[in-house]
Write a protein that holds these residues in place. Structure first.
Motif, short mmCIF file in Angstrom:
data_model
loop_
_atom_site.label_atom_id
_atom_site.label_comp_id
_atom_site.label_asym_id
_atom_site.label_seq_id
_atom_site.Cartn_x
_atom_site.Cartn_y
_atom_site.Cartn_z
N UNK A 1 -19.19 -46.22 -3.63
CA UNK A 1 -20.42 -45.84 -2.94
C UNK A 1 -21.01 -44.56 -3.51
N UNK A 2 -20.18 -43.68 -4.08
CA UNK A 2 -20.71 -42.48 -4.73
C UNK A 2 -21.20 -42.80 -6.14
N UNK A 3 -20.53 -43.72 -6.83
CA UNK A 3 -21.01 -44.14 -8.15
C UNK A 3 -22.35 -44.85 -8.05
N UNK A 4 -22.66 -45.40 -6.87
CA UNK A 4 -23.95 -46.05 -6.65
C UNK A 4 -25.00 -45.08 -6.13
N UNK A 5 -24.71 -43.80 -6.06
CA UNK A 5 -25.65 -42.81 -5.53
C UNK A 5 -26.96 -42.85 -6.31
N UNK A 6 -28.06 -42.86 -5.58
CA UNK A 6 -29.42 -42.98 -6.14
C UNK A 6 -29.67 -44.33 -6.79
N UNK A 7 -28.80 -45.30 -6.51
CA UNK A 7 -28.97 -46.64 -7.07
C UNK A 7 -28.63 -47.71 -6.06
N UNK B 1 -23.55 -39.97 -1.33
CA UNK B 1 -23.48 -41.42 -1.15
C UNK B 1 -24.82 -41.96 -0.67
N UNK B 2 -25.89 -41.54 -1.36
CA UNK B 2 -27.23 -42.01 -0.99
C UNK B 2 -27.58 -43.28 -1.75
N UNK B 3 -26.99 -44.39 -1.35
CA UNK B 3 -27.17 -45.64 -2.09
C UNK B 3 -27.98 -46.63 -1.26
N UNK C 1 -13.43 -47.86 -2.52
CA UNK C 1 -14.82 -47.96 -2.08
C UNK C 1 -15.40 -46.60 -1.73
N UNK C 2 -14.71 -45.81 -0.94
CA UNK C 2 -15.29 -44.54 -0.46
C UNK C 2 -14.88 -43.34 -1.29
N UNK C 3 -13.83 -43.47 -2.12
CA UNK C 3 -13.34 -42.34 -2.89
C UNK C 3 -12.12 -41.71 -2.24
N UNK C 4 -11.49 -40.83 -2.97
CA UNK C 4 -10.29 -40.17 -2.46
C UNK C 4 -9.10 -40.46 -3.34
N UNK D 1 -28.03 -40.16 -17.61
CA UNK D 1 -28.22 -41.56 -17.26
C UNK D 1 -29.71 -41.82 -17.07
N UNK D 2 -30.31 -42.73 -17.84
CA UNK D 2 -31.75 -42.94 -17.73
C UNK D 2 -32.15 -43.93 -16.64
N UNK D 3 -31.21 -44.74 -16.17
CA UNK D 3 -31.53 -45.78 -15.19
C UNK D 3 -30.63 -45.65 -13.97
N UNK D 4 -31.15 -46.12 -12.85
CA UNK D 4 -30.38 -46.06 -11.61
C UNK D 4 -29.15 -46.96 -11.70
N UNK D 5 -28.03 -46.52 -11.17
CA UNK D 5 -26.80 -47.32 -11.28
C UNK D 5 -26.85 -48.57 -10.43
N UNK D 6 -26.15 -49.58 -10.89
CA UNK D 6 -25.97 -50.83 -10.14
C UNK D 6 -24.49 -51.12 -10.13
N UNK D 7 -23.86 -50.99 -8.97
CA UNK D 7 -22.43 -51.18 -8.83
C UNK D 7 -22.17 -52.45 -8.04
N UNK D 8 -21.26 -53.27 -8.54
CA UNK D 8 -20.94 -54.54 -7.89
C UNK D 8 -19.43 -54.73 -7.84
N UNK D 9 -18.75 -54.08 -6.89
CA UNK D 9 -17.29 -54.20 -6.81
C UNK D 9 -16.85 -55.57 -6.33
#
Length: 512
Positions: free
Chosen positions: A295-301, A341-343, A283-286, A266-274
């Protein structure tokens, strides 16, 4: 005859090697053991059909298949390929000499073609770590796995190609990816740019500060004032991915099946908009078979929550711990998985139910109690974790009609990168701290100490504006970022003044 093929099971965003032991003897029964789920057990029928189409067949023997380690759950249809090759090798229809050199993964269609699977990047990394020579998988997944250097990755379209490869009748060409070109060549390709935003200079400044320090931000304003428009352009001013960040984020999206066949890293930081109807688990996974959440899909983004009060209260509350710890722990009776989850949280909302509280032109028909009730949908502990709170007013006509473009994202991004570089040097001796928003109380007292004049201004502001005590640390963190943007070593009174202006929702008079 007993043979082994090799696959992998994904747990969290990592993989564990799985050996598939196939033994044949006299009889006509079929046994599959090793904690396989329904999708794995159903592979029997898919394998029979695929082998028949390819000109092979399952012999009338007693076949016992063990998937080890037996205490790890095997999920999904990705084991079709290693199971089928193992059966053929155990019945001496395929040469088993090189099976121990390769990891096999892939779902079979009834005609023998291979369908893409999830999580191939962590599997490829684990295969390399375990010393395997190569990885054979569906062609659609090959580009994603090929970014792992030192591992031969073969993308195949059907089962027959794999059979002929092990029999030495048809060579396979390994997939190669120019990681530098794939990664660095697409880092600047943004569809949206801040040059398209007219006016709203104070909000753009707040977004620049947020991007520079990794601060969470909320925008409050009437409908049509540009909240969503500016939030969607935030990734264009964030500092570019490092290779390590990109690899970690790509692993998460690979496990979730979000990587398409035409991309690798992935070249760009993710942007998630649920959407605001999202559930807690989404939202949190599981889930029954744990998967990364938003929140994990938005990690580093960026995680963008539009119309924040419309989200279910429980959904918002489950984000409190990840915002603090930057990690999600999903616990089940038999296992526990961790998802990063570092978003950066960015939210937007109307100021009241009708949307026009504090509007310069349109009247608000909501009572003060209604406004306060609307704001109370967001809990104090969640607001406590949002560093920047900015009010937005509609753009006047003379600004909208301007033909001259605003400052573009690249110019803003260069300032953000310079500020982040200062922070990287500052926190070089503090593992896990990369930006001002992550500062602990100890680091805050070390790097964000205002002078006497600034401290007096902060005291006066907290008393005059009735700011809450929780705003104190947030103001210091944001003022540290503003000083970094200005290239200043010390926090000055002007930096504190700007940071104080970003605490609108902490005022006791809000909504009264």
């Amino acid at each position: 005859m007993l043979v082994k093929t090799y696959a992998a099971a994904v747990q969290g965003i990592s993989a564990i090697s799985v050996s598939i032991e196939v033994n044949t003897s006299k009889g006509i029964q079929f046994f599959l053991v090793g904690l396989a789920d329904a999708a794995v057990r159903e592979s029997h029928e898919r394998i029979i059909s695929a082998l028949q189409v390819c000109g092979y067949k399952i012999p009338r023997n007693r076949i016992v298949i063990n998937m080890a380690p037996a205490d790890i759950r095997k999920e999904g249809s990705a084991y079709d390929l290693p199971l089928s090759i193992g059966i053929l090798a155990a019945t001496e229809q395929v040469d088993a000499a090189r099976l121990d050199q390769y990891v096999l993964m892939g779902e079979l269609s009834l005609d023998g073609s291979l369908k893409p699977v999830r999580g191939v990047l962590p599997i490829a990394l684990q295969a390399k770590a375990d010393g395997f020579k190569g990885f054979i998988l569906p062609l659609q997944n090959a580009k994603e796995a090929a970014i792992v250097q030192g591992l031969e990755v073969y993308g195949v379209e059907n089962l027959l190609d794999v059979i002929l490869f092990f029999d030495g009748k048809k060579p396979l060409t390994p997939m190669t990816v120019d990681t530098q070109k794939e990664f660095y060549g697409k880092q600047q390709a943004f569809e949206m740019d801040f040059s398209e935003v007219k006016g709203q200079e104070n909000v753009k400044r707040a977004l620049e500060v947020a991007a520079s320090g990794g601060h969470n931000l909320i925008m409050v304003g009437p409908p049509g004032s540009g909240k969503s428009m500016m939030a969607k352009r935030l990734p264009s001013i964030l500092p570019p991915f490092t290779l390590e960040e990109s690899l970690e984020t790509t692993k998460i999206h690979s496990v979730a099946g979000k990587i398409n066949g035409n991309s690798s890293l992935m070249p760009q930081r993710p942007f998630r908009s649920p959407h605001h109807t999202i559930s807690d688990v989404a939202m949190v996974g599981g889930g029954a078979y744990p998967q990364p959440g938003e929140i994990s899909l938005a990690h580093n983004g960026v995680l963008f929550l539009d119309e924040l009060p419309e989200f279910n209260r429980s959904v918002l509350e489950v984000m409190r711990q990840p915002l603090e710890d930057r990690m999600i722990n999903v616990s089940r009776a038999r296992f526990t998985v961790d998802y990063p989850a570092g978003f950066m949280l960015v939210a937007s909302m109307n100021p009241c139910p009708c949307g026009y509280y504090n509007h310069p032109e349109r009247p608000c028909f909501c009572s003060s109690g209604a406004v306060q009730k609307y704001m109370n949908r967001i809990s104090g502990p969640l607001l406590d974790r949002i560093d920047i709170q900015i009010e937005i007013v509609p753009v006047p006509f003379d600004k909208i009609s301007e033909r001259q473009p605003s400052e573009n994202s690249q110019a803003i991004r260069e300032r953000v990168i310079r500020a982040r570089h200062i922070q990287e040097q500052r926190f070089a001796d503090h593992p896990g701290i990369y930006c001002n928003a992550q500062m602990t109380t100890k680091l805050l007292h070390q790097y964000a100490v205002p002078d006497a004049k600034g401290l007096e201004r902060l005291k006066n502001a907290m008393e005059r504006l009735s700011l809450s005590a929780r705003a104190y640390d947030r103001i210091l963190k944001v003022s540290r970022t503003i000083a970094d943007l200005e290239g200043e070593h010390d926090i000055q009174a002007s930096h504190l003044a700007e940071a104080i202006n970003y605490r609108n929702l902490d005022r006791e008079s809000w909504g009264m």
